[in-house]
Design a protein around this motif. Sequence first.
Motif, PDB file in Angstrom:
ATOM      1  N   ASP A  47       0.821  -1.128  -0.116  1.00 41.75           N
ATOM      2  CA  ASP A  47      -0.038  -0.028  -0.020  1.00 41.75           C
ATOM      3  C   ASP A  47       0.929   1.225  -0.078  1.00 41.75           C
ATOM      4  O   ASP A  47       2.051   1.198   0.138  1.00 41.75           O
ATOM      5  N   ASN A  48       0.267   2.349  -0.233  1.00 37.11           N
ATOM      6  CA  ASN A  48       1.161   3.710  -0.302  1.00 37.11           C
ATOM      7  C   ASN A  48       1.045   4.061   1.219  1.00 37.11           C
ATOM      8  O   ASN A  48       0.067   3.663   2.239  1.00 37.11           O
ATOM      9  N   ALA A  49       1.502   5.475   1.443  1.00 38.88           N
ATOM     10  CA  ALA A  49       1.283   6.063   2.845  1.00 38.88           C
ATOM     11  C   ALA A  49       0.106   6.121   3.403  1.00 38.88           C
ATOM     12  O   ALA A  49      -0.281   6.288   4.581  1.00 38.88           O
ATOM     13  N   ASP A  50      -0.934   6.350   2.622  1.00 42.48           N
ATOM     14  CA  ASP A  50      -2.272   6.471   3.023  1.00 42.48           C
ATOM     15  C   ASP A  50      -3.339   5.226   3.391  1.00 42.48           C
ATOM     16  O   ASP A  50      -4.342   5.218   3.555  1.00 42.48           O
ATOM     17  N   GLY A  51      -2.516   3.979   2.981  1.00 36.62           N
ATOM     18  CA  GLY A  51      -3.107   2.667   2.927  1.00 36.62           C
ATOM     19  C   GLY A  51      -3.900   2.081   2.243  1.00 36.62           C
ATOM     20  O   GLY A  51      -4.857   1.412   2.340  1.00 36.62           O
ATOM     21  N   PHE A  52      -3.851   2.531   0.879  1.00 40.13           N
ATOM     22  CA  PHE A  52      -4.408   2.138  -0.331  1.00 40.13           C
ATOM     23  C   PHE A  52      -3.341   1.684  -1.330  1.00 40.13           C
ATOM     24  O   PHE A  52      -2.185   2.037  -1.649  1.00 40.13           O
ATOM     25  N   TYR A  53      -3.733   0.541  -1.864  1.00 40.45           N
ATOM     26  CA  TYR A  53      -2.985   0.163  -3.230  1.00 40.45           C
ATOM     27  C   TYR A  53      -3.423   0.945  -4.460  1.00 40.45           C
ATOM     28  O   TYR A  53      -4.496   1.363  -4.695  1.00 40.45           O
ATOM     29  N   ASP A  54      -2.432   0.876  -5.507  1.00 35.67           N
ATOM     30  CA  ASP A  54      -2.652   1.614  -6.657  1.00 35.67           C
ATOM     31  C   ASP A  54      -4.143   1.311  -7.280  1.00 35.67           C
ATOM     32  O   ASP A  54      -4.607   2.132  -7.858  1.00 35.67           O
ATOM     33  N   VAL A  55      -4.280   0.183  -7.459  1.00 38.97           N
ATOM     34  CA  VAL A  55      -5.364  -0.169  -8.005  1.00 38.97           C
ATOM     35  C   VAL A  55      -6.836   0.230  -7.427  1.00 38.97           C
ATOM     36  O   VAL A  55      -8.041   0.266  -7.911  1.00 38.97           O
ATOM     37  N   GLN A  56      -6.791   0.534  -5.859  1.00 39.28           N
ATOM     38  CA  GLN A  56      -7.766   1.015  -5.457  1.00 39.28           C
ATOM     39  C   GLN A  56      -7.948   2.749  -5.816  1.00 39.28           C
ATOM     40  O   GLN A  56      -9.072   3.053  -5.678  1.00 39.28           O
TER      41      GLN A  56
ATOM     42  N   PRO B  68      -6.902   4.381  -8.786  1.00 39.01           N
ATOM     43  CA  PRO B  68      -6.443   4.699 -10.175  1.00 39.01           C
ATOM     44  C   PRO B  68      -6.252   5.933 -10.666  1.00 39.01           C
ATOM     45  O   PRO B  68      -5.508   6.387 -11.678  1.00 39.01           O
ATOM     46  N   ASP B  69      -7.238   6.657 -10.295  1.00 40.54           N
ATOM     47  CA  ASP B  69      -6.981   8.274 -10.572  1.00 40.54           C
ATOM     48  C   ASP B  69      -6.512   9.213  -9.901  1.00 40.54           C
ATOM     49  O   ASP B  69      -6.393  10.518 -10.037  1.00 40.54           O
ATOM     50  N   ILE B  70      -5.701   8.591  -8.706  1.00 40.28           N
ATOM     51  CA  ILE B  70      -5.049   9.297  -7.856  1.00 40.28           C
ATOM     52  C   ILE B  70      -3.545   8.729  -7.741  1.00 40.28           C
ATOM     53  O   ILE B  70      -2.797   9.600  -7.639  1.00 40.28           O
ATOM     54  N   GLN B  71      -3.146   7.732  -7.790  1.00 42.23           N
ATOM     55  CA  GLN B  71      -1.770   7.011  -7.510  1.00 42.23           C
ATOM     56  C   GLN B  71      -1.607   6.629  -9.065  1.00 42.23           C
ATOM     57  O   GLN B  71      -2.151   6.349  -9.694  1.00 42.23           O
ATOM     58  N   PRO B  72      -0.080   6.984  -9.165  1.00 37.52           N
ATOM     59  CA  PRO B  72       0.517   6.565 -10.400  1.00 37.52           C
ATOM     60  C   PRO B  72       0.294   5.037 -10.759  1.00 37.52           C
ATOM     61  O   PRO B  72       0.335   4.088  -9.848  1.00 37.52           O
ATOM     62  N   LYS B  73       0.231   4.372 -11.897  1.00 31.42           N
ATOM     63  CA  LYS B  73       0.169   3.218 -12.119  1.00 31.42           C
ATOM     64  C   LYS B  73       1.502   2.596 -11.808  1.00 31.42           C
ATOM     65  O   LYS B  73       2.514   3.079 -12.080  1.00 31.42           O
ATOM     66  N   TRP B  74       1.417   1.248 -11.383  1.00 30.60           N
ATOM     67  CA  TRP B  74       2.484   0.407 -10.731  1.00 30.60           C
ATOM     68  C   TRP B  74       3.337   1.278  -9.714  1.00 30.60           C
ATOM     69  O   TRP B  74       4.349   0.846  -8.993  1.00 30.60           O
ATOM     70  N   ASN B  75       2.428   2.264  -8.749  1.00 35.65           N
ATOM     71  CA  ASN B  75       2.916   2.547  -7.796  1.00 35.65           C
ATOM     72  C   ASN B  75       3.190   1.625  -6.479  1.00 35.65           C
ATOM     73  O   ASN B  75       2.331   0.675  -6.307  1.00 35.65           O
ATOM     74  N   ASN B  76       4.285   1.666  -6.072  1.00 36.36           N
ATOM     75  CA  ASN B  76       4.828   0.554  -4.858  1.00 36.36           C
ATOM     76  C   ASN B  76       4.643  -0.780  -5.331  1.00 36.36           C
ATOM     77  O   ASN B  76       4.366  -1.782  -4.706  1.00 36.36           O
ATOM     78  N   ARG B  77       5.155  -1.030  -6.664  1.00 39.07           N
ATOM     79  CA  ARG B  77       5.038  -2.410  -7.252  1.00 39.07           C
ATOM     80  C   ARG B  77       6.455  -2.574  -8.087  1.00 39.07           C
ATOM     81  O   ARG B  77       6.706  -1.766  -8.579  1.00 39.07           O
TER      82      ARG B  77
END
Length: 277
Positions: A151-160, A162-171
Amino acid sequence: MSYFTEAASVQTVNARMGEATDARLAEVMACLVKHLHAFAKEIGLTQQEWEAGIDFLTRTGQICSGERQEFILLSDVLGFSMLVDAINNRRPTGATENTVFGPFHVEGAPIREMGECISLDGKGESCLFEGRVLDLDGNPVEGATVDVWSDNADGFYDVQQPDIQPKWNNRGRFVTGPDGRYSFVGIKPVSYPIPDDGPVGQMLGKLGRHPYRPAHMHYLVTAPGCQKLVTHTFVGGDTYLGSDAVFGVKDSLIAPYERIDGDTVWRSPFDFILVPA
């Protein structure tokens, strides 16, 4: 021919299976009927409780979609997913233990260079993850693919998001060389709640349970001639280690986290021990 009675309920139901039924299906269904009927008899299940159970299962199915699988979530919070995982991944002493796969793995994450950073949104506390992939004799495993996600620092995975996190974030995926070593920079993961706005979340609330998972990094480690390893490493000292909502924590998977670089970066070393296929 036998008719249904309370005393002979299991035998009567299982006797109706046809002779051409697949042998494994017959075995599974006969055992399911036996334990399901035993549960109802032991607890003295009332008609109202049966109706409440049917309503719960109906609502659980209705909330399922292509993006959300409430029945798997139900299996998770009852410890059933972890039990099935344990039964199917028994390993010798010294091998890294499995844990649940989770719903947020994505196939085809980019292959990255060793030491590369997988955090693309600039959030969170930087953390160096490093270690080795070894066999049971301590030899390095060359050509192992270490697929990681968190997950990111906010507790969400990028696929959760998709309009906020960059694709492949933390992967990312990393392929070991002759020394079996892997390393990458991510963030120190944070704990987060499983989806609790549906029937499973309501059930947890009525049971006095929280929906949180302790902070963890996901790993999928594969190598030629070795069993696939699906696991997490957990942040030592996390508040929810002893009460993980999906029971995924194992003592051997709690990883050290230590400060480096003048206390501005974390480091988490962990070796993965694979077993022959």
